[in-house]
Design an enzyme around this catalytic site. Structure first.
Site, PDB file in Angstrom:
ATOM      1  N   GLU A  93       1.025  -1.310  -0.002  1.00 12.94           N
ATOM      2  CA  GLU A  93       0.014  -0.305  -0.363  1.00 12.94           C
ATOM      3  C   GLU A  93       1.008   1.625   0.378  1.00 12.94           C
ATOM      4  O   GLU A  93       0.088   2.188  -0.466  1.00 12.94           O
ATOM      5  CB  GLU A  93      -1.020  -0.060   1.127  1.00 12.94           C
ATOM      6  CG  GLU A  93      -1.949   1.325   1.411  1.00 12.94           C
ATOM      7  CD  GLU A  93      -2.594   1.514   1.248  1.00 12.94           C
ATOM      8  OE1 GLU A  93      -3.442   0.479   0.053  1.00 12.94           O
ATOM      9  OE2 GLU A  93      -3.325   2.727   0.532  1.00 12.94           O
ATOM     10  N   ASP A  94       1.922   1.108   0.723  1.00 15.69           N
ATOM     11  CA  ASP A  94       2.643   2.846   1.445  1.00 15.69           C
ATOM     12  C   ASP A  94       4.319   2.340   0.211  1.00 15.69           C
ATOM     13  O   ASP A  94       4.595   3.950   0.134  1.00 15.69           O
ATOM     14  CB  ASP A  94       2.668   2.516   2.687  1.00 15.69           C
ATOM     15  CG  ASP A  94       1.365   2.730   2.970  1.00 15.69           C
ATOM     16  OD1 ASP A  94       0.684   3.178   2.772  1.00 15.69           O
ATOM     17  OD2 ASP A  94       1.771   2.710   4.373  1.00 15.69           O
TER      18      ASP A  94
END
Ligand code: MN
Length: 752
Positions: A93-94
């Site tokens: 996600e990051d």
């Protein structure tokens, strides 16, 4: 952790290493096989990937995955695969890494879990209603694929809630609202009691900070006297348990702030009157699982020999465990101070299941077959709902929620089989639970051999036989009688099927009719019929024909002008509302949800005394909950950029909060100066002078302006709805208290 310039990179490294070592220690002392290598690799990978990134609180980002992984082992009890996935859960996600990278490094299983977690990241709800449902659907689908995705998500949410204070207030409302609306019920359903309770308490803390603090300090203040009382209560029982030769723990468990508050709200009572503030819990050690049930009952015998039991309050979750696996024996007895005390009796094994739910079976390595059966039954219900091809987004969420919250009753079929249904389930729910055909043809139920209607609410222990008829057809109004998600889904599917059949029949009749009258079919003929009949499309036209709502006539398809006074094609006046109207009503409902309007009946001058942190001033008071100064409130920004002010605990707001949290605004009351409207409901026994006394209190003793009063007295019962103009909530509270003192009055509470 606060941002602090004195922290050196070395100190930070040490902090990270300590947190990770703590995680490993917990893992190594668990019953899992020791697969430290993969965990170690995941930690190093995640640490490198998140390097240099910080959380809003200022601490290094990696502290979050470590904390989530710690919850995963310590509080949920999962093993190395889940711990590794938890450590990696925000990497895709990051950071720039992909699921493929994870798969190459950690294999298929961990990659799939991380992928599942990535798909449902960013909260269950996006900014748009349909997206929310879509995301939620994804969450539940992945749950069906691998339950660990949801369990890790639960740990992620728990840690985010624990660190919520570093978020700005409007984010706090959104996250806390979503947590209370979806995650806490989901935790409950998965049997994660401890996590559910903590999630609820944390949500409560951010939604009602003042009330949370007040209840917390009341719990602390009353601790000493409670301990003293419990010591007196437990001593004679301890003596008997010692004589039995048991190894056990016997504690008083105080209810959570949230559930105390809930009780105060629903029963309209102050803290002091919450009688079941705590439960006594006996947890005994027992190696031999087959002896547990017998020991529970032995303890029960000892307890009820010391204290008198409440006749209706024995709960045997041993013989029929709850769907989420909860097993225990509960009995309520009269304590030495004359108050009821609930005693919960369970083995260590049962206690583990209660605290950690589904995940506890890892600890005991129980075979996966039987233990998971109930859970997979529930998951298949969810799958049922997911298959429903056209759910309204909010309906869908409500349906799921309904199913999450439900507590259960156990019903017997005539053959003696048991079926578990949510509390409040009706004859119709049972019919649909057994089989769709039974549901659609159900005309009644024989409950304990007595004939009962479809809407009859079944009680636990009832024996129910479904009575069917071949000519029975499902009806849209049956939705009112249904509380189960499965029942509702199956009914809707049956109604759609029925509608399709009617459309087919109508189309055939229409074509036959044209043929009989030698009218060639053309789009023109069809459009003419549609417009003559005020139908919106051909499906609707055919549906009307198939359902005998219109009678086919030549004027319907010929261009001859028909007299306006003389309508050949009228709807069958004996038919009720048709489906079309229902759909429109639903659409309208859905639209209304996003765009609240203030109550036009309120004097708007009186309600503008609010400010928000960003200085907007176009307010309306929500018509659903009528907040007045003193109430905790939240603003909701509508599509037309109005701010509608709701009470913090308004149910409508709860939905909005969960679904459109980004539209929330913090609000606070200014000194009002003018008056607000509040309605008080008074109930009591009708007697001479009761009304006079009430009016005296209002206008003479307290000089409050009365706006409206409606009194009914029926069979000796006195009911009065009283609308007054007041400055704030304190006045209302005082007024209620004074009115309650009037002879004959049982209750006086503010209505929302
Ligand atoms: Mn996270």
């Amino acid at each position: 952790m606060m941002e602090n310039n004195n922290i050196t990179p070395e100190m930070e490294d040490q902090m990270i290493n300590e947190a990770y070592q703590n995680l490993l220690n917990i893992y190594l002392s668990s019953n899992h096989r020791k697969k430290v290598e993969i965990i170690d690799k995941a930690f190093k990978f995640a640490r490198e990937a998140h390097k240099g990134i910080r959380r809003r609180s200022g601490e290094p980002y990696i502290m979050h995955p470590i904390a989530v992984a710690t919850i995963v082992i310590q509080e949920i009890g999962l093993g190395s695969t889940s711990i590794s996935a938890a450590l990696l859960h925000d990497v895709v996600e990051d950071t720039d890494y992909t699921v493929e990278d994870i798969e190459a490094q950690f294999g298929h299983k961990i990659a799939r879990i991380v992928d599942g977690l990535t798909k449902i990241s960013g909260g269950i709800f996006g900014d748009k209603a349909s997206l929310q449902a879509e995301n939620f659907r994804k969450l539940l689908l992945t749950m069906n694929e691998d339950i660990r995705v949801v369990l890790i998500k639960m740990a992620d949410r728990l840690h985010n809630m624990r660190t919520l204070s570093s978020m700005p207030p409007n984010k706090q409302y959104k996250i806390a609202g979503e947590t209370l609306y979806v995650y806490a019920p989901l935790a409950h359903r998965l049997g994660l009691y401890a996590i559910k309770t903590e999630l609820e308490d944390l949500s409560f803390k951010y939604n009602h900070p003042a009330e949370y603090q007040r209840i917390l300090s009341q719990i602390i203040d009353s601790e000493e006297s409670r301990n003293e009382l419990f010591a007196r209560f437990s001593a004679p029982i301890r003596e008997r348990l010692d004589n039995m030769g048991l190894k056990y723990e016997f504690n008083a468990r105080v209810k959570s702030c949230y559930s105390i508050w809930n009780k105060m709200q629903t029963k309209h009572i102050p803290f002091e009157e919450v009688y079941d503030l705590y439960a006594a819990r006996i947890v005994f050690e027992c190696e031999d699982e087959s002896a547990e049930k017998r020991i529970c009952w032995n303890i029960y015998n000892e307890v009820t020999e010391v204290y008198t039991k409440h006749p209706d309050r024995v709960r045997d979750w041993l013989t029929t465990p709850k769907v989420n696996k909860y097993r225990a024996l509960h009995v309520t007895v009269m304590g030495p101070d004359g108050k009821w005390v609930e005693v919960q009796i369970r083995s260590r094994r049962m206690d583990d299941t209660a605290e950690r739910g589904f995940a506890a079976h890892w600890k005991y390595k129980i075979g996966e077959g039987e233990e998971e059966e109930e859970l997979s039954k529930w998951l298949s219900t969810i799958t049922d709902i997911l298959k429903d091809p056209e759910p309204n987004a909010m309906d869908f969420l409500d349906t799921i929620k309904l199913n999450l919250f439900a507590s259960e009753i156990v019903v017997f079929t005539p053959k003696g089989e048991t079926i578990t249904l949510p509390t409040g389930a009706t004859v119709l729910d049972l019919a649909f639970a057994l089989h769709t055909d039974l549901g659609t043809h159900c005309i009644a139920g024989k409950v304990n051999h007595r004939l009962r209607p479809l809407s009859y609410k079944i009680a636990s222990g009832d024996q129910v036989e479904i009575v069917t008829s071949n000519i029975q057809k499902p009806k849209p109004e049956w939705e009112k009688y249904i509380v189960t998600a499965r029942g509702r889904t199956r009914l809707r599917a049956a109604l759609r099927h029925q509608r399709r059949l009617a459309i087919e029949l109508g189309e055939k009749r229409f074509m036959d009719f044209l043929e009989e009258h030698n009218i060639p079919f053309s789009n023109e003929v069809l459009s003419l019929a549609i417009s003559r009949q005020n139908a919106s499309n051909k499906e609707e036209l055919f549906h009307m024909i198939g359902n005998n709502e219109v009678i086919l006539n030549e004027s319907m398809v010929t261009k001859k002008e028909q007299s306006s006074r003389f309508n050949w094609l009228r709807r069958n006046p004996f038919k009720g509302k048709d489906n079309k109207d229902d759909h429109k009503a639903n659409d309208k409902k859905a639209k209304d949800e996003g765009q609240e309007t203030g109550d036009k009946g309120i004097d708007m001058k009186a309600v503008y005394h609010l400010t928000t942190r960003d200085g907007k001033s176009n307010y309306q008071i929500a018509s659903c909950c009528h907040p007045i100064p003193g109430d905790d409130t939240v603003g909701f920004v509508t599509n037309s950029n109005k701010v509608v002010v709701h009470k913090m605990d308004c149910p409508t707001l709860a939905r909005l909060k969960a679904s459109q949290g980004s539209r929330l605004l913090q609000t606070q009351w200014e000194d009002p100066g003018e008056s607000f409207q509040a309605t008080i409901r008074i109930e009591g026994i009708d007697q001479m002078g009761i009304l006079q006394s009430i009016v005296n209190i209002i206008s003479t003793n307290m000089s409050i302006n009365m706006k409206h009063m409606q009194v009914t007295a029926d069979q000796g019962v006195f009911n009065c709805d009283l609308t007054v103009l007041v400055r704030d909530t304190t006045v209302v509270t005082n007024l209620c208290r004074e009115i309650k003192k009037v002879k004959g009055v049982n209750d006086a509470t503010r209505m929302s």
